[in-house]
Enzyme design. Structure first.
Site, short mmCIF file in Angstrom:
data_model
loop_
_atom_site.label_atom_id
_atom_site.label_comp_id
_atom_site.label_asym_id
_atom_site.label_seq_id
_atom_site.Cartn_x
_atom_site.Cartn_y
_atom_site.Cartn_z
N LYS A 1 -2.88 -9.98 6.96
CA LYS A 1 -1.48 -9.64 7.12
C LYS A 1 -1.37 -8.64 8.23
CE LYS A 1 0.66 -9.74 2.52
NZ LYS A 1 1.28 -8.87 1.54
N SER B 1 7.25 -4.46 0.09
CA SER B 1 6.92 -3.55 1.18
C SER B 1 7.50 -4.07 2.49
CB SER B 1 5.40 -3.40 1.31
OG SER B 1 4.87 -2.80 0.16
N HIS C 1 5.60 -0.90 -7.11
CA HIS C 1 4.16 -0.81 -7.37
C HIS C 1 3.87 0.29 -8.40
CE1 HIS C 1 3.61 -2.22 -2.95
NE2 HIS C 1 3.19 -3.22 -3.72
N ARG D 1 7.42 -10.59 -9.58
CA ARG D 1 8.87 -10.58 -9.35
C ARG D 1 9.37 -12.00 -9.52
NH1 ARG D 1 7.65 -7.91 -3.79
NH2 ARG D 1 5.89 -9.22 -4.31
P1 ADP Z 1 -0.31 -8.46 -1.94
O1 ADP Z 1 -0.59 -8.59 -0.48
O2 ADP Z 1 -1.51 -8.63 -2.81
O3 ADP Z 1 0.88 -9.23 -2.45
P2 ADP Z 1 1.38 -6.16 -2.35
O4 ADP Z 1 1.12 -4.74 -2.00
O5 ADP Z 1 2.54 -6.82 -1.70
O6 ADP Z 1 0.02 -6.90 -2.07
O7 ADP Z 1 1.56 -6.28 -3.92
C1 ADP Z 1 0.56 -5.88 -4.82
C2 ADP Z 1 0.96 -6.31 -6.21
O8 ADP Z 1 2.15 -5.62 -6.60
C3 ADP Z 1 1.29 -7.80 -6.35
O9 ADP Z 1 0.90 -8.20 -7.64
C4 ADP Z 1 2.79 -7.84 -6.22
O10 ADP Z 1 3.34 -8.97 -6.83
C5 ADP Z 1 3.16 -6.56 -6.94
N1 ADP Z 1 4.44 -6.03 -6.50
C6 ADP Z 1 4.88 -5.85 -5.24
N2 ADP Z 1 6.13 -5.34 -5.23
C7 ADP Z 1 6.51 -5.23 -6.53
C8 ADP Z 1 7.71 -4.78 -7.21
N3 ADP Z 1 8.78 -4.42 -6.53
N4 ADP Z 1 7.72 -4.79 -8.55
C9 ADP Z 1 6.62 -5.20 -9.24
N5 ADP Z 1 5.48 -5.65 -8.69
C10 ADP Z 1 5.42 -5.65 -7.35
#
Ligand code: ADP
Length: 161
Positions: free
Chosen positions: A41, A128, A17, A90
């Site tokens: 979630k 996460s 992130h 990803r």
């Molecule tokens: P959501 O529930 O919206 O997917 P996340 O916290 O999982 O929330 O992810 C927020 C954003 O960050 C999304 O666009 C996700 O694809 C991106 N993201 C999550 N992990 C990574 C990572 N390791 N590298 C790049 N982008 C990521």
């Protein structure tokens, strides 16, 4: 002034992130990390905790703010006067989900542009949920999250056992 939002659950914020936020911060005058207050979630951290962990992670980024929001992401974008939404992609599965969401958001708020940044190869596999699983099984998570997150995460998973 160009303003972008970077919305997500951030449960908790990871280096993946942070990599997206750091790169996006160079593209816009202001980047607002938007933390969903009520996603569909199961979350480990409260909204307050997720906001605090993200705030500490971006202290070095002068044009990045962290805010929580409820309701539709497009309404949050309108509220903070963002013209753009940033998401990270990803390799595995993100594209289809982002594409569907983008189509829906475009119908609801056509003026909001979507910018997707490709995940850094180093963090392609990092989510996460995987991080929380590794932490709960005692895995070494120090390469995947900022230091302050690692400490809080270790404590949190222990308290849930
Ligand atoms: P959501 O529930 O919206 O997917 P996340 O916290 O999982 O929330 O992810 C927020 C954003 O960050 C999304 O666009 C996700 O694809 C991106 N993201 C999550 N992990 C990574 C990572 N390791 N590298 C790049 N982008 C990521």
């Amino acid at each position: 002034m160009t303003i972008a939002i970077y919305p997500g659950s951030f449960d908790p914020i990871t280096n993946g992130h942070l990599d997206i936020a750091t790169r996006a911060a160079k593209l816009f005058d202001k980047l607002i990390i938007g933390i969903y207050d009520t996603p569909n979630k199961h979350l480990l951290f409260t909204t307050k905790e997720r906001v605090e962990l993200a705030r500490q992670a971006v202290v070095g980024l002068a044009n990045v703010e962290v805010k929580s929001f409820t309701g539709l992401t497009i309404d949050f974008a309108k509220k903070v006067k963002a013209q753009t939404m940033v998401r990270g992609l990803r390799m595995s599965g993100d594209f289809e989900r982002e594409f569907d969401m983008a189509m829906m958001n475009r119908r609801l708020f056509p003026e909001l542009e979507l910018v997707c940044l490709m995940a850094n190869p180093e963090y392609q596999f990092l989510s996460s949920s995987l991080l929380k699983e590794a932490a709960s099984l005692g895995g070494n998570i120090k390469d995947f999250v900022p230091k302050h997150v690692a400490a809080v995460l270790r404590r949190k998973v222990k308290s849930k056992m």
